[in-house]
Scaffold this motif. Structure first.
Motif, PDB file in Angstrom:
ATOM      1  N   VAL A 106       0.679  -1.302   0.046  1.00 41.52           N
ATOM      2  CA  VAL A 106       0.012   0.054   0.276  1.00 41.52           C
ATOM      3  C   VAL A 106       0.683   1.189   0.078  1.00 41.52           C
ATOM      4  N   GLU A 110      -1.323   4.909   3.500  1.00 45.84           N
ATOM      5  CA  GLU A 110      -2.193   3.880   3.979  1.00 45.84           C
ATOM      6  C   GLU A 110      -1.303   2.728   4.955  1.00 45.84           C
ATOM      7  N   ASN A 114      -2.449   1.731   8.339  1.00 42.40           N
ATOM      8  CA  ASN A 114      -2.320   0.158   8.965  1.00 42.40           C
ATOM      9  C   ASN A 114      -1.546  -0.068  10.209  1.00 42.40           C
ATOM     10  N   SER A 135      -0.920   9.699   8.487  1.00 37.65           N
ATOM     11  CA  SER A 135      -1.577   9.334   7.301  1.00 37.65           C
ATOM     12  C   SER A 135      -2.412  10.221   6.607  1.00 37.65           C
ATOM     13  N   LEU A 142      -7.751  10.203   2.887  1.00 41.29           N
ATOM     14  CA  LEU A 142      -7.931   8.878   3.573  1.00 41.29           C
ATOM     15  C   LEU A 142      -8.842   8.625   4.651  1.00 41.29           C
ATOM     16  N   SER A 145      -8.571   6.911   8.066  1.00 41.35           N
ATOM     17  CA  SER A 145      -7.824   7.576   9.179  1.00 41.35           C
ATOM     18  C   SER A 145      -8.862   8.568   9.782  1.00 41.35           C
ATOM     19  N   ALA A 177      -6.028  -0.473   5.720  1.00 46.27           N
ATOM     20  CA  ALA A 177      -6.321   0.219   4.518  1.00 46.27           C
ATOM     21  C   ALA A 177      -6.503  -0.818   3.202  1.00 46.27           C
ATOM     22  N   SER A 178      -5.807  -2.051   3.542  1.00 45.09           N
ATOM     23  CA  SER A 178      -5.899  -3.261   2.571  1.00 45.09           C
ATOM     24  C   SER A 178      -6.445  -4.441   2.921  1.00 45.09           C
TER      25      SER A 178
END
Length: 181
Positions: A106, A110, A114, A135, A142, A145, A177-178
Motif C-alpha cells: 500500500v 495507507e 495500517n 497518514s 484517507l 484515518s 487500508a488493504s
C-alpha cells in the motif's frame, strides 16, 4: 462436512472449512483444517496465508509468522500474506518491520494508517493517533484515518484521564487500508 469425510485430503474443501471455522470464531478447528490442506498442498501461498492469519487469531505469533513467511516465499507478490505478516510483527512491537511490510502493498499514507490500526490493537491510543494523523498529512482524503481519529477522540472523551484504550473495546470499524484474511 460430508464432502470432507468423503475426501479428507481435498485441499479446497479443507481450505474452505478452515476459512469458515475461522470466521465463526472456531480458531482451533480452522487451524486443524488448514493444516490438513497444507499437508496436501505445502506450497499453496493462499492456504499458508490463511493458516498464518488463523494462527494469529489464536495469538500464536510464532506459528503465524512462520506460515506467513512461507506464503511469501511461495508467492512474493501475495499482498494478503504481506499485509497479515505486517499485522503479526506489528502486534509484537516490531513497528519498523511492520511498516516496511505494509509498504510492500500500500501507499505510505495507507501504511501509516495500517500501523495505526496495529497500535489500536495493542491499546496504544497515543501512537495510533500519531500514525493516523501522519497518514492524513500524506493523504488528506484517507477516509479510514479520519474516521478512526474521530472514534479515538470519542473514546478519549469517555475516559479523559487515560490516553490508552482497551483494544477489546476499540471500534470494529477501525481497520486496515488493504485486505486481510
Amino acid at each position: 462436512l460430508a464432502m470432507q469425510q468423503r475426501e479428507p485430503n481435498n485441499v479446497k474443501i479443507n481450505h474452505r472449512l478452515g476459512i469458515l471455522s475461522s470466521r465463526l470464531g472456531d480458531h482451533d478447528s480452522a487451524v486443524n483444517y488448514l493444516l490438513k490442506a497444507i499437508q496436501s498442498a505445502p506450497h499453496d501461498a493462499d492456504v499458508l496465508s490463511d493458516l498464518g492469519y488463523a494462527s494469529y487469531l489464536q495469538n500464536d505469533f510464532p506459528a503465524a509468522e512462520r506460515a506467513l513467511e512461507q506464503a511469501l516465499i511461495e508467492d512474493p507478490q501475495n499482498e494478503r500474506a504481506a499485509n497479515n505478516l505486517a499485522i503479526v510483527v506489528g502486534s509484537q512491537g516490531r513497528f519498523d518491520e511492520s511498516f516496511a511490510l505494509f509498504r510492500r502493498v500500500v501507499s505510505e499514507a495507507e501504511a501509516n494508517a495500517n500501523l495505526a490500526y496495529v497500535h489500536t490493537l495493542r491499546g496504544e491510543g497515543v501512537s495510533a493517533t500519531e500514525r493516523f494523523s501522519r497518514s492524513l498529512t500524506l493523504d488528506s482524503d484517507l477516509r479510514s484515518s479520519s474516521q478512526a481519529l474521530l472514534q479515538i477522540a470519542e473514546m478519549k472523551k469517555r475516559a479523559p484521564q487515560n490516553n490508552q484504550f482497551d483494544p477489546d473495546n476499540a471500534p470494529a470499524s477501525i481497520s486496515v487500508a488493504s485486505t486481510q484474511a
